[in-house]
Design an enzyme around this catalytic site. Sequence first.
Site, PDB file in Angstrom:
ATOM      1  N   ASN A  73      19.539  61.259-135.786  1.00  0.00           N
ATOM      2  CA  ASN A  73      18.892  60.751-136.094  1.00  0.00           C
ATOM      3  C   ASN A  73      18.157  60.772-137.536  1.00  0.00           C
ATOM      4  O   ASN A  73      16.803  60.901-136.580  1.00  0.00           O
ATOM      5  CB  ASN A  73      19.529  59.068-136.304  1.00  0.00           C
ATOM      6  CG  ASN A  73      18.536  58.679-134.879  1.00  0.00           C
ATOM      7  OD1 ASN A  73      17.965  59.514-133.593  1.00  0.00           O
ATOM      8  ND2 ASN A  73      18.211  57.561-134.879  1.00  0.00           N
TER       9      ASN A  73
ATOM     10  N   ASN B 283      14.069  57.007-142.704  1.00  0.00           N
ATOM     11  CA  ASN B 283      13.424  57.548-143.911  1.00  0.00           C
ATOM     12  C   ASN B 283      13.143  56.332-144.093  1.00  0.00           C
ATOM     13  O   ASN B 283      13.137  54.651-143.906  1.00  0.00           O
ATOM     14  CB  ASN B 283      13.943  57.917-144.844  1.00  0.00           C
ATOM     15  CG  ASN B 283      13.702  57.702-146.110  1.00  0.00           C
ATOM     16  OD1 ASN B 283      12.833  57.497-146.898  1.00  0.00           O
ATOM     17  ND2 ASN B 283      13.101  60.212-146.563  1.00  0.00           N
TER      18      ASN B 283
ATOM     19  N   CYS C 203      21.963  59.161-139.302  1.00  0.00           N
ATOM     20  CA  CYS C 203      22.977  58.972-138.034  1.00  0.00           C
ATOM     21  C   CYS C 203      22.200  60.463-137.613  1.00  0.00           C
ATOM     22  O   CYS C 203      23.355  61.321-138.309  1.00  0.00           O
ATOM     23  CB  CYS C 203      24.084  58.204-137.560  1.00  0.00           C
ATOM     24  SG  CYS C 203      24.030  55.948-138.520  1.00  0.00           S
TER      25      CYS C 203
ATOM     26  N   GLU D 120      25.577  61.480-135.527  1.00  0.00           N
ATOM     27  CA  GLU D 120      27.279  61.808-136.332  1.00  0.00           C
ATOM     28  C   GLU D 120      27.093  62.553-137.481  1.00  0.00           C
ATOM     29  O   GLU D 120      27.603  64.004-137.464  1.00  0.00           O
ATOM     30  CB  GLU D 120      28.116  60.972-135.837  1.00  0.00           C
ATOM     31  CG  GLU D 120      27.578  59.925-134.073  1.00  0.00           C
ATOM     32  CD  GLU D 120      26.862  58.936-134.019  1.00  0.00           C
ATOM     33  OE1 GLU D 120      25.602  59.013-135.004  1.00  0.00           O
ATOM     34  OE2 GLU D 120      27.393  57.843-133.102  1.00  0.00           O
TER      35      GLU D 120
ATOM     36  N   CYS E  89      29.035  53.712-135.128  1.00  0.00           N
ATOM     37  CA  CYS E  89      28.806  52.747-135.906  1.00  0.00           C
ATOM     38  C   CYS E  89      29.896  53.072-137.087  1.00  0.00           C
ATOM     39  O   CYS E  89      29.982  54.313-136.584  1.00  0.00           O
ATOM     40  CB  CYS E  89      27.189  52.412-137.057  1.00  0.00           C
ATOM     41  SG  CYS E  89      26.690  53.872-138.228  1.00  0.00           S
TER      42      CYS E  89
ATOM     43  N   CYS F  63      29.880  56.054-139.061  1.00  0.00           N
ATOM     44  CA  CYS F  63      30.428  57.255-138.270  1.00  0.00           C
ATOM     45  C   CYS F  63      31.870  57.427-138.139  1.00  0.00           C
ATOM     46  O   CYS F  63      32.461  58.373-137.567  1.00  0.00           O
ATOM     47  CB  CYS F  63      29.514  57.145-137.915  1.00  0.00           C
ATOM     48  SG  CYS F  63      27.922  58.116-137.508  1.00  0.00           S
TER      49      CYS F  63
HETATM   50  N1  THU Z   1      22.308  55.913-135.358  1.00  0.00           N
HETATM   51  C1  THU Z   1      22.954  56.782-135.020  1.00  0.00           C
HETATM   52  O1  THU Z   1      22.625  57.927-135.282  1.00  0.00           O
HETATM   53  N2  THU Z   1      24.211  56.402-133.978  1.00  0.00           N
HETATM   54  C2  THU Z   1      24.715  55.552-134.113  1.00  0.00           C
HETATM   55  O2  THU Z   1      25.918  55.294-133.818  1.00  0.00           O
HETATM   56  C3  THU Z   1      24.390  54.567-134.396  1.00  0.00           C
HETATM   57  C4  THU Z   1      23.357  54.385-135.147  1.00  0.00           C
HETATM   58  C5  THU Z   1      20.663  55.149-135.683  1.00  0.00           C
HETATM   59  C6  THU Z   1      20.522  54.476-137.123  1.00  0.00           C
HETATM   60  C7  THU Z   1      19.211  55.112-137.335  1.00  0.00           C
HETATM   61  O3  THU Z   1      18.115  55.492-137.146  1.00  0.00           O
HETATM   62  C8  THU Z   1      19.115  53.915-135.617  1.00  0.00           C
HETATM   63  O4  THU Z   1      20.127  54.578-134.901  1.00  0.00           O
HETATM   64  C9  THU Z   1      19.223  52.651-135.596  1.00  0.00           C
HETATM   65  O5  THU Z   1      20.260  52.023-136.515  1.00  0.00           O
END
Ligand code: THU
Length: 161
Positions: free
Chosen positions: A61, A64, A72, A74, A113, A116
């Site tokens: 992830n 910013n 994210c 994924e 999420c 994703c």
């Molecule tokens: N995040 C991911 O990279 N993948 C997910 O499936 C859930 C959330 C990241 C987004 C953000 O940078 C941090 O986790 C908190 O939400």
Amino acid sequence: MKIELSIEYQIFESDQELEEDLQELLKASKEAVKLSYAPYSKFHVGAALLMSNREIVKGSNQENASFPAGICAERVALSAASSFYPNEKIMAVAISYHNSTDDSSTENILSPCGICRQSLLEATQRQQAHIKVILSNPQGKIIYLKNADDLLPLAFSSDHF
Ligand code: THU
């Protein structure tokens, strides 16, 4: 008319219960966690994709100061896979995390999420082949699904255009 939807998944207590190539993939997702840029949420996520040419594509992830601009792990990995290996299929995805503010949450197994899930669904439809999913927690517990599509029932897709 009443319709019930159900999904099937397995819970593993350790990566030893996974096939060897998926153990490697999970390890790669843990390496990807270290490449996360998450100074705002402090929630570090790593994703790794096993490609049909046996390459592994990693993503983490990237946040910013303008929060919605963050992306994210994924979707970073999916975009990289599509850019570097446009003709290869994605066989499996593994996802790991480290929460640097709250050690008490390490029992939770990370689940992607909604956006994703939508992106994984599109990747599945595009390649016309299932993507296996390995979700993990820092303690090594795993949820395993045979098909990423199962994460998003009744999904919106290009079929609706
Ligand atoms: N995040 C991911 O990279 N993948 C997910 O499936 C859930 C959330 C990241 C987004 C953000 O940078 C941090 O986790 C908190 O939400």
